[in-house]
Design a protein around this motif. Structure first.
Motif, PDB file in Angstrom:
ATOM      1  N   ASP A   1       8.143  -0.854   5.846  1.00 42.37           N
ATOM      2  CA  ASP A   1       7.131  -0.438   6.813  1.00 42.37           C
ATOM      3  C   ASP A   1       7.724  -0.085   8.165  1.00 42.37           C
ATOM      4  O   ASP A   1       7.005   0.361   9.062  1.00 42.37           O
TER       5      ASP A   1
ATOM      6  N   ARG B   1       0.829  -1.204   0.000  1.00 44.10           N
ATOM      7  CA  ARG B   1       0.000   0.000   0.000  1.00 44.10           C
ATOM      8  C   ARG B   1       0.866   1.257   0.000  1.00 44.10           C
ATOM      9  O   ARG B   1       0.413   2.329  -0.362  1.00 44.10           O
ATOM     10  N   THR B   2       2.126   1.117   0.444  1.00 47.56           N
ATOM     11  CA  THR B   2       3.050   2.251   0.504  1.00 47.56           C
ATOM     12  C   THR B   2       4.400   1.837  -0.087  1.00 47.56           C
ATOM     13  O   THR B   2       5.364   1.616   0.645  1.00 47.56           O
TER      14      THR B   2
ATOM     15  N   ASN C   1      10.381   4.742   2.659  1.00 41.62           N
ATOM     16  CA  ASN C   1       9.869   5.295   3.908  1.00 41.62           C
ATOM     17  C   ASN C   1      10.923   6.246   4.492  1.00 41.62           C
ATOM     18  O   ASN C   1      11.918   5.812   5.072  1.00 41.62           O
TER      19      ASN C   1
END
Length: 412
Positions: free
Chosen positions: A313, A62-63, A67
């Motif tokens: 994540d 989803r991402t 990060n």
């Protein structure tokens, strides 16, 4: 009372690269010494390929973008507190996010740390190679056999494009290259065993690049759940090591925990000793020689190998084998960087106080009575927790038979 075994190594080979330098300088004494620290970090979670043997079983993230919060924490930690022996920049495919890759490679640069880039190599254009030339010590590039095998596993035309980029790295830098070939139990569309093509690849490497050690072939043994048909069998390993030994190509076979239970049978068939006499001076990892092949026996390390992989994540794992669990891997994370700082997590791993270690202290009863315990060191107990069998090697029928007699019958 059953013996206790320190959890010395559960790093997944594909977390940390080709291990190309391991075995080039060895010592005959296996002094324990301080633990060796390794860190792998994901630069985003995107890849342009859909390889049939890919360990990533998670649906599209989803991402997928890198990060920033996690990467900033990594750079700050390795600059000020925690200096790993190796730091591996991985992904799925880290070169997709080239600006962030260069930034992180520069941010973790240290004369005391080996910077490794794990990549399929396809997006390493000349400009990016030049930008990374002084930031990356070892380019680890995936090549999975001959043209037919590589394209069968990774997609039509990828073999020639990859070799073009390998040539560019050799021309534009003085850096070493570790070619990582994943070995699987399977046959190509033409009926040829995939492992046989790795022997042909080794000979091609010598023809293209010579045998001076600047380009090293490392064979990463396929990882999957216990019923995965692509898992290698002892006969595959015997033929693979025997074939590679005659190629003249400097080669590594990364015998990770999930194949430790096969090593007694494989080493006996090859007529070589099953326990090591040589230990890599840099890492402390034990090695066994067979012709031009160096077999790295991760499970027999007496020096603690403190390895962590940080997901995009911000979750922290031991090694990379959790990736085969897809989204369920989150349940096996040993830390979440949104809840605690990376520094404390890494220090607890280094001093042995992280709670995850407790479940691996007692050797399973089936292993304690096994005559081969000293050769495999109870195998892959971490994967046992992944596949809901407890801290016991799920790949070894002798280990799981007392708990799962049906599994033993199916595997026999």
């Amino acid at each position: 009372m059953r013996r206790l075994a320190r959890m010395t190594n559960y790093m997944g080979a594909s977390s940390f690269g080709s291990f190309a330098p391991v075995g080039e300088s060895v010592t005959g004494s296996n002094t324990e010494g301080p633990g060796r620290r390794y860190l792998a970090v994901e630069i985003g979670e995107t890849c342009q390929l859909t390889c049939r043997h890919c360990i990533y079983h998670r649906p599209k993230s989803r991402t997928p973008m890198p990060n920033e919060r996690v990467l900033d924490q990594v750079m700050s930690t390795v600059q000020t507190v925690y200096r790993p022996l190796w730091i591996t920049l991985a992904g799925k495919e880290p070169t997709i996010y080239r600006r962030k890759l260069v930034e992180v490679a520069r941010g973790v640069r240290s004369p005391d740390t080996l910077n490794i880039l794990m990549t399929n190599g396809l997006l390493l254009n000349d400009q990016l190679i030049d930008e990374l030339a002084d930031l990356i010590d070892l380019f680890d590039i995936s090549v999975d056999g001959t043209r037919a095998a590589h394209d069968w596993m990774r997609g039509e035309g990828t073999y020639d494009r990859t070799w073009d980029r390998i040539g560019a790295i050799l021309t534009r830098t003085d850096r070493r290259i570790g070619l990582i070939a994943t070995a699987i139990h399977g046959r190509l569309d033409n009926g040829k065993r995939q492992t046989d093509t790795l022997v042909s690849l080794a000979k091609e490497i010598v023809e293209r690049c010579g045998a001076d050690g600047r380009v090293v072939l490392a064979t990463s043994l396929y990882y999957g759940p216990p019923d995965d048909p692509m898992l290698l069998q002892p006969a595959d390993l015997i033929d693979l090591i025997s074939g590679l030994s005659t190629s003249g190509c400097p080669s590594r076979v990364l015998l990770t925990a999930n194949y430790a239970h096969q090593w007694p049978q494989v080493s006996r068939a090859l007529g070589i000793q099953s326990t090591p006499e040589d230990f890599d001076t840099m890492t402390g990892l034990p090695v066994v020689r067979f012709g031009s092949v160096t077999v790295i026996l991760f499970n027999l390390s007496q020096v603690p190998q403190v390895s962590a992989r940080i997901s995009n994540d911000g979750l922290v794992f031991l090694g990379c084998n959790h990736l085969t669990l897809g989204d369920a891997a989150a349940d096996h994370a040993i830390a979440d960087l949104s809840r605690e700082p990376l520094t404390g997590v890494l220090e607890q791993l280094a001093d042995g106080s992280r709670p995850v270690y407790a479940k691996f202290q007692a050797i399973p009863a089936a292993c304690d009575s096994c005559p081969d315990l000293g050769i495999c060191n109870a195998g892959d107990r971490l994967s046992g927790t992944y596949f809901q069998r407890g801290a016991i090697d799920p790949f070894c029928t002798r280990a799981v038979a007392p708990l799962h007699p049906r599994t033993a019958m199916l595997d026999s």
